[in-house]
Scaffold this motif. Structure first.
Motif, PDB file in Angstrom:
ATOM      1  N   UNK A   1      67.778  59.839 -94.050  1.00 14.30           N
ATOM      2  CA  UNK A   1      67.862  61.506 -93.693  1.00 14.30           C
ATOM      3  C   UNK A   1      67.312  61.345 -92.590  1.00 14.30           C
ATOM      4  N   UNK A   2      68.180  63.018 -91.734  1.00 10.31           N
ATOM      5  CA  UNK A   2      68.235  63.575 -90.729  1.00 10.31           C
ATOM      6  C   UNK A   2      66.368  63.569 -90.060  1.00 10.31           C
ATOM      7  N   UNK A   3      66.880  64.017 -89.269  1.00 11.94           N
ATOM      8  CA  UNK A   3      64.630  64.371 -88.663  1.00 11.94           C
ATOM      9  C   UNK A   3      64.153  66.200 -88.762  1.00 11.94           C
ATOM     10  N   UNK A   4      66.017  67.039 -88.862  1.00 10.88           N
ATOM     11  CA  UNK A   4      65.368  68.216 -89.115  1.00 10.88           C
ATOM     12  C   UNK A   4      66.577  68.715 -89.599  1.00 10.88           C
ATOM     13  N   UNK A   5      67.149  70.078 -89.967  1.00 11.14           N
ATOM     14  CA  UNK A   5      68.275  71.096 -90.446  1.00 11.14           C
ATOM     15  C   UNK A   5      68.361  71.654 -89.673  1.00 11.14           C
ATOM     16  N   UNK A   6      69.527  72.270 -89.430  1.00 11.67           N
ATOM     17  CA  UNK A   6      70.200  73.353 -88.708  1.00 11.67           C
ATOM     18  C   UNK A   6      69.506  75.002 -88.861  1.00 11.67           C
ATOM     19  N   UNK A   7      68.840  75.817 -87.756  1.00 13.31           N
ATOM     20  CA  UNK A   7      68.217  76.908 -88.076  1.00 13.31           C
ATOM     21  C   UNK A   7      69.173  77.940 -88.338  1.00 13.31           C
ATOM     22  N   UNK A   8      70.207  77.942 -88.390  1.00 14.50           N
ATOM     23  CA  UNK A   8      71.024  79.013 -89.180  1.00 14.50           C
ATOM     24  C   UNK A   8      70.894  78.839 -90.025  1.00 14.50           C
ATOM     25  N   UNK A   9      70.782  77.829 -90.586  1.00 14.04           N
ATOM     26  CA  UNK A   9      70.977  77.669 -92.434  1.00 14.04           C
ATOM     27  C   UNK A   9      69.288  77.315 -93.161  1.00 14.04           C
ATOM     28  N   UNK A  10      67.977  77.286 -92.290  1.00 13.35           N
ATOM     29  CA  UNK A  10      67.084  76.919 -92.900  1.00 13.35           C
ATOM     30  C   UNK A  10      66.345  78.687 -92.540  1.00 13.35           C
ATOM     31  N   UNK A  11      67.203  79.455 -91.756  1.00  9.98           N
ATOM     32  CA  UNK A  11      66.879  81.210 -91.949  1.00  9.98           C
ATOM     33  C   UNK A  11      67.744  82.034 -93.275  1.00  9.98           C
ATOM     34  N   UNK A  12      68.826  81.447 -92.930  1.00  3.71           N
ATOM     35  CA  UNK A  12      69.685  82.438 -94.101  1.00  3.71           C
ATOM     36  C   UNK A  12      68.953  82.134 -95.719  1.00  3.71           C
ATOM     37  N   UNK A  13      68.339  80.311 -96.062  1.00  2.00           N
ATOM     38  CA  UNK A  13      67.816  80.052 -97.262  1.00  2.00           C
ATOM     39  C   UNK A  13      66.639  80.567 -97.185  1.00  2.00           C
ATOM     40  N   UNK A  14      66.049  80.659 -96.204  1.00  2.00           N
ATOM     41  CA  UNK A  14      64.502  81.568 -96.375  1.00  2.00           C
ATOM     42  C   UNK A  14      64.269  83.204 -96.613  1.00  2.00           C
ATOM     43  N   UNK A  15      66.139  84.090 -95.817  1.00  2.07           N
ATOM     44  CA  UNK A  15      66.364  85.027 -96.387  1.00  2.07           C
ATOM     45  C   UNK A  15      66.593  85.111 -97.509  1.00  2.07           C
ATOM     46  N   UNK A  16      66.963  84.157 -97.988  1.00  6.29           N
ATOM     47  CA  UNK A  16      67.540  84.455 -99.747  1.00  6.29           C
ATOM     48  C   UNK A  16      69.113  85.258 -99.962  1.00  6.29           C
TER      49      UNK A  16
END
Length: 270
Positions: free
Chosen positions: A175-190
């Motif tokens: 498992x990586x230690x982190x995920x891309x910020x733009x992907x996380x933001x897109x998921x958070x913003x639905x």
């Protein structure tokens, strides 16, 4: 979603959870269909804790009847270790046959000049067992595989059929230690319409990464909107266990089938 026949994913945002090394082909296919593609590499492919078991097995290659490989990662690991011995799969003993699970695995073997002797009609381990061209009785089989989290179905089935199976770790997917910020933001913003999973581990690690970033309750909320798309039966099982559902399963169980399933999920949903 607005779309046409040539770009059925136009206006759709799709998250790919494949390993970083395997993302480019999936991205190309999805973007050609009009999708906006976001990366969430949920696997990091690396060496096993020790090469010794694989190296020992490869030193004894002439005494195996079959080698069964179920991923390109396994093929590449075997080839790299053989190269250190001054040979490759192309120069394997004539007595050794190779069975490959999956189109990508078979393609990787072909590119090395060592085409598979047998590829099952469906790209899952169960199909290989059901259609194997010879009786398993008395066979000595080498099974290079992921170090942890892989299925033991092949080893168990061939063992019950009277084969002697040697399972060795050829690589590990962590498992990586982190995920891309733009992907996380897109998921958070639905903003995400589809999340595609290419293995059970990508499901487990995606949930782990999101829970580390946002907490478990927010992660559960995130998966209420996007369609959950799986590459095959075992991945679908993990989706149901951790996400509560799977909306579409790939047929065939490969990357092209996964992309097609993304289109089908969107057509079903809207």
């Amino acid at each position: 979603m607005s779309a046409d026949q040539t770009q059925p994913l136009l206006g759709t945002t799709v998250v790919i959870t494949r390993s970083r090394e395997q993302q480019s082909e999936g991205r190309r296919l999805l973007e050609s269909l009009g999708a906006r593609v976001l990366d969430l590499p949920a696997l990091e492919i690396g060496p096993p804790d020790s090469w010794a078991p694989l190296d020992d097995a490869l030193a004894d290659l002439e005494n195996f009847h079959w080698m069964i490989v179920s991923s390109a990662n396994g093929v590449e690991a075997v080839e790299s270790r053989l190269q250190l011995r001054g040979m490759g799969l192309m120069q394997r003993p004539e007595s050794l046959k190779i069975a490959a699970v999956g189109r990508k695995t078979a393609q990787c073997l072909e590119e090395l000049g060592a085409p598979a002797d047998f590829v099952p009609p469906t790209f899952v381990a169960d199909s290989l067992i059901d259609h194997f061209p010879v009786s398993g009785w008395g066979l000595r089989i080498l099974l290079p595989r992921v170090q942890s989290g892989g299925r033991t179905l092949l080893a168990e089935a061939f063992g019950e059929a009277g084969s002697r199976v040697v399972e060795v770790a050829a690589y590990e997917s962590r498992c990586p230690t982190s995920m891309p910020a733009d992907t996380l933001k897109a998921l958070e913003n639905r903003e995400v319409d589809v999340v595609s999973f290419s293995s059970g581990k990508t499901v487990t690690h995606t949930v782990q990464l999101l829970e580390n970033a946002l907490g478990s309750s927010e992660t559960e909320q995130l998966f209420r909107k996007p369609a959950v798309v799986s590459i095959g039966p075992q991945t679908s099982k993990r989706c149901r266990e951790l996400l509560g559902r799977v909306d579409q399963e790939a047929t065939p169980h490969d990357l092209e089938g996964l992309v097609k399933a993304c289109v089908q999920a969107m057509q079903r949903g809207g």
